[in-house]
Design a protein around this motif. Structure first.
Motif, mmCIF file in Angstrom:
data_model
loop_
_atom_site.group_PDB
_atom_site.id
_atom_site.type_symbol
_atom_site.label_atom_id
_atom_site.label_comp_id
_atom_site.label_asym_id
_atom_site.label_seq_id
_atom_site.Cartn_x
_atom_site.Cartn_y
_atom_site.Cartn_z
ATOM 1 N N UNK A 188 0.963 -1.335 -0.128
ATOM 2 C CA UNK A 188 -0.085 0.132 0.127
ATOM 3 C C UNK A 188 0.835 1.040 0.016
ATOM 4 N N UNK A 189 0.338 2.169 -0.582
ATOM 5 C CA UNK A 189 0.818 3.530 -0.388
ATOM 6 C C UNK A 189 0.276 4.388 0.376
ATOM 7 N N UNK A 190 -0.658 3.907 1.031
ATOM 8 C CA UNK A 190 -1.461 4.712 2.392
ATOM 9 C C UNK A 190 -1.250 4.348 3.589
ATOM 10 N N UNK A 191 -0.480 5.187 4.239
ATOM 11 C CA UNK A 191 -0.065 4.978 5.617
ATOM 12 C C UNK A 191 -1.227 4.482 6.487
ATOM 13 N N UNK A 192 -2.118 5.057 6.168
ATOM 14 C CA UNK A 192 -3.496 4.817 7.238
ATOM 15 C C UNK A 192 -3.885 3.321 7.092
ATOM 16 N N UNK A 193 -3.762 2.703 6.017
ATOM 17 C CA UNK A 193 -3.963 1.208 6.122
ATOM 18 C C UNK A 193 -3.054 0.325 6.603
ATOM 19 N N UNK A 194 -2.175 0.820 7.294
ATOM 20 C CA UNK A 194 -1.239 0.114 8.358
ATOM 21 C C UNK A 194 -1.826 -0.375 9.404
ATOM 22 N N UNK A 195 -2.858 0.469 9.768
ATOM 23 C CA UNK A 195 -3.757 0.087 10.842
ATOM 24 C C UNK A 195 -4.377 -1.381 10.823
ATOM 25 N N UNK A 196 -4.560 -1.765 9.807
ATOM 26 C CA UNK A 196 -5.093 -3.180 9.471
ATOM 27 C C UNK A 196 -3.869 -4.188 9.796
ATOM 28 N N UNK A 197 -2.628 -3.804 9.504
ATOM 29 C CA UNK A 197 -1.260 -4.488 9.554
ATOM 30 C C UNK A 197 -0.871 -5.103 11.123
ATOM 31 N N UNK A 198 -0.192 -6.225 11.135
ATOM 32 C CA UNK A 198 0.455 -6.578 12.376
ATOM 33 C C UNK A 198 2.046 -6.197 12.244
ATOM 34 N N UNK A 199 2.393 -6.004 10.992
ATOM 35 C CA UNK A 199 3.845 -5.691 10.551
ATOM 36 C C UNK A 199 3.836 -4.695 9.602
ATOM 37 N N UNK A 200 5.078 -3.966 9.497
ATOM 38 C CA UNK A 200 5.178 -3.046 8.350
ATOM 39 C C UNK A 200 6.596 -3.261 8.072
ATOM 40 N N UNK A 201 6.727 -3.478 6.637
ATOM 41 C CA UNK A 201 8.018 -3.509 5.848
ATOM 42 C C UNK A 201 8.184 -2.305 5.024
ATOM 43 N N UNK A 202 9.210 -1.547 5.145
ATOM 44 C CA UNK A 202 9.479 -0.471 4.423
ATOM 45 C C UNK A 202 10.799 -0.864 3.652
ATOM 46 N N UNK A 203 10.403 -0.458 2.252
ATOM 47 C CA UNK A 203 11.514 -0.832 1.389
ATOM 48 C C UNK A 203 12.141 0.481 0.705
ATOM 49 N N UNK A 204 13.263 0.400 0.149
ATOM 50 C CA UNK A 204 13.895 1.605 -0.733
ATOM 51 C C UNK A 204 14.910 0.943 -1.615
ATOM 52 N N UNK A 205 15.142 1.226 -2.832
ATOM 53 C CA UNK A 205 16.174 0.896 -3.644
ATOM 54 C C UNK A 205 16.249 -0.646 -3.803
ATOM 55 N N UNK A 206 15.256 -1.541 -3.683
ATOM 56 C CA UNK A 206 15.283 -2.828 -3.717
ATOM 57 C C UNK A 206 15.916 -3.605 -2.106
ATOM 58 N N UNK A 207 15.901 -2.848 -1.207
ATOM 59 C CA UNK A 207 16.357 -3.178 0.038
ATOM 60 C C UNK A 207 15.186 -2.866 0.918
ATOM 61 N N UNK A 208 15.160 -3.935 1.939
ATOM 62 C CA UNK A 208 14.064 -3.700 3.264
ATOM 63 C C UNK A 208 15.057 -2.590 4.117
ATOM 64 N N UNK A 209 14.484 -1.560 4.541
ATOM 65 C CA UNK A 209 15.209 -0.584 5.208
ATOM 66 C C UNK A 209 14.583 -0.313 6.573
ATOM 67 N N UNK A 210 13.404 -1.133 6.815
ATOM 68 C CA UNK A 210 12.931 -1.073 8.062
ATOM 69 C C UNK A 210 11.831 -2.345 8.147
ATOM 70 N N UNK A 211 11.758 -2.933 9.411
ATOM 71 C CA UNK A 211 10.778 -3.759 9.371
ATOM 72 C C UNK A 211 10.263 -3.568 10.836
ATOM 73 N N UNK A 212 8.774 -3.219 10.836
ATOM 74 C CA UNK A 212 8.299 -2.823 12.407
ATOM 75 C C UNK A 212 7.142 -3.398 12.924
ATOM 76 N N UNK A 213 7.088 -4.106 13.921
ATOM 77 C CA UNK A 213 5.786 -4.686 14.315
ATOM 78 C C UNK A 213 4.824 -3.494 14.717
ATOM 79 N N UNK A 214 3.422 -3.813 14.524
ATOM 80 C CA UNK A 214 2.671 -2.799 14.920
ATOM 81 C C UNK A 214 1.426 -3.343 15.250
ATOM 82 N N UNK A 215 0.732 -2.557 16.289
ATOM 83 C CA UNK A 215 -0.597 -2.910 16.705
ATOM 84 C C UNK A 215 -1.834 -3.064 15.634
ATOM 85 N N UNK A 216 -2.851 -3.900 15.791
ATOM 86 C CA UNK A 216 -3.714 -3.757 14.948
ATOM 87 C C UNK A 216 -4.627 -2.602 15.552
ATOM 88 N N UNK A 217 -5.024 -1.841 14.483
ATOM 89 C CA UNK A 217 -5.920 -0.785 14.797
ATOM 90 C C UNK A 217 -5.018 0.686 14.971
#
Ligand SMILES: Nc1ncnc2c1ncn2[C@@H]1O[C@H](COP(=O)(O)OP(=O)(O)OP(=O)(O)O)[C@@H](O)[C@H]1O
Ligand SMILES: [Mg+2]
Length: 287
Positions: free
Chosen positions: A200-229
């Motif tokens: 998704x390009x919409x940060x708001x939709x991360x509220x549905x996720x349990x984890x968010x992986x951020x990428x840049x230039x073909x790499x994972x630059x951050x990997x974050x656990x997140x609370x539902x909601x």
């Protein structure tokens, strides 16, 4: 044991000078039941990553274990079978067969699985009911709105009861009500024990996720656990960055536009010498 395990996966497209490194030694493990959002700028490799996870594409280097089975060099037919039995895909724009009804489109994956006609239409029908499309069963895709086509596409992705759902910008073409419908549907599927990976390009939709992986230039630059909601912390910051960047982009666009307009003096000089008529003043005020 992770459900999905990529180790130092790289993906190169093209040859020689035209080579693109779409994925650069990406390692990631995803457990059963995770709801993972993948974010990052356009061209950073999100779709490439999902296509490899979904066995639609193969890595150039590195290893991929799906359900503890080495799959990065599976032959075409084996990969297709494993994909059919394990993974459901949802894309931003999903091409439904135009001459088949919505019900037949949704039932299609079951044809390949060898399910009989009565059973597959029943399953497709109940899946359409779940996505709120029961009264569109006998419509053709051309008779549906974009949001409705996407809902039907989701029903089609789910009809095989895959354990993994891979969704590449599933809400990309939907308005906020459509996005909510889709995300809530995915949440429901997640609660039933499925593993979901979506872009998704919409940060708001991360509220549905349990984890968010951020990428840049073909790499994972951050990997974050997140609370539902809750919107993920980094995604929130990303939201501001995106906003700041778009203002700059706008300004850049304006400067570019100014360059195409004749020199300031050329425009203003006649105004000083020649009084404008009321009519042209009015037009000027309006613009
Ligand atoms: N089939 C292909 N052939 C050549 N280059 C490709 C191919 N697919 C992707 N690429 C390149 O690989 C890089 C990653 O592309 P990818 O589609 O994974 O990005 P993305 O993060 O999904 O972008 P977007 O947000 O725009 O969908 C890009 O530079 C893209 O141009
Ligand atoms: Mg993409």
């Amino acid at each position: 044991m992770p459900l999905i395990k990529l180790e130092e996966v790289s993906k190169l497209y093209g040859f020689g000078d035209a080579t693109t490194l779409a994925l650069d030694e990406v390692s990631i493990s995803i457990d059963k039941g995770e709801f993972v959002a993948v974010m990052g700028p356009s061209g950073c490799g999100k779709s490439t990553l999902l296509n490899i996870m979904g066995l639609l594409d193969r890595p150039t280097h590195g290893t991929y274990k799906l359900q503890n089975r080495v799959v990065e060099r599976l032959g075409h037919n084996r990969a297709a079978k494993l994909r059919r039995d394990t993974i459901g895909f949802i894309f931003q724009s999903y091409n439904m067969l135009p001459r088949q009804t919505v019900l037949d489109n949704v039932a299609l994956p079951l044809v390949y699985k060898g399910v009989g006609p009565t059973k597959r239409l029943k399953l497709a029908s109940s899946m359409l009911e779940r996505v709120g499309m029961q009264n569109r069963e006998y419509f053709y895709p051309t008779q549906l709105s974009g949001g409705q086509i996407q809902c039907a596409a989701i029903a089609r992705a789910l009809v095989n009861e895959p354990s993994i759902i891979i969704a590449d910008e599933p809400t990309g073409n939907l308005d906020s009500a459509g996005s909510r419908l889709v995300m809530e549907l995915l949440s429901e599927i997640h609660l039933m024990g499925n593993t979901i990976i979506f872009v998704t390009h919409n940060p708001d939709l991360t509220r549905y996720a349990t984890r968010v992986v951020y990428m840049r230039d073909g790499r994972i630059i951050q990997d974050e656990s997140t609370s539902l909601g809750e919107v993920a912390k980094t995604a929130k910051r990303h939201l501001y960055k995106v906003r700041a960047k778009s203002v700059e982009d706008d300004l850049a666009g304006v400067s570019l536009l100014m360059k195409t307009i004749p020199d300031k003096n050329e425009v203003e000089a006649p105004r000083k010498t020649k009084p404008r008529s009321r009519r042209s003043k009015k037009t000027g005020d309006r613009s």
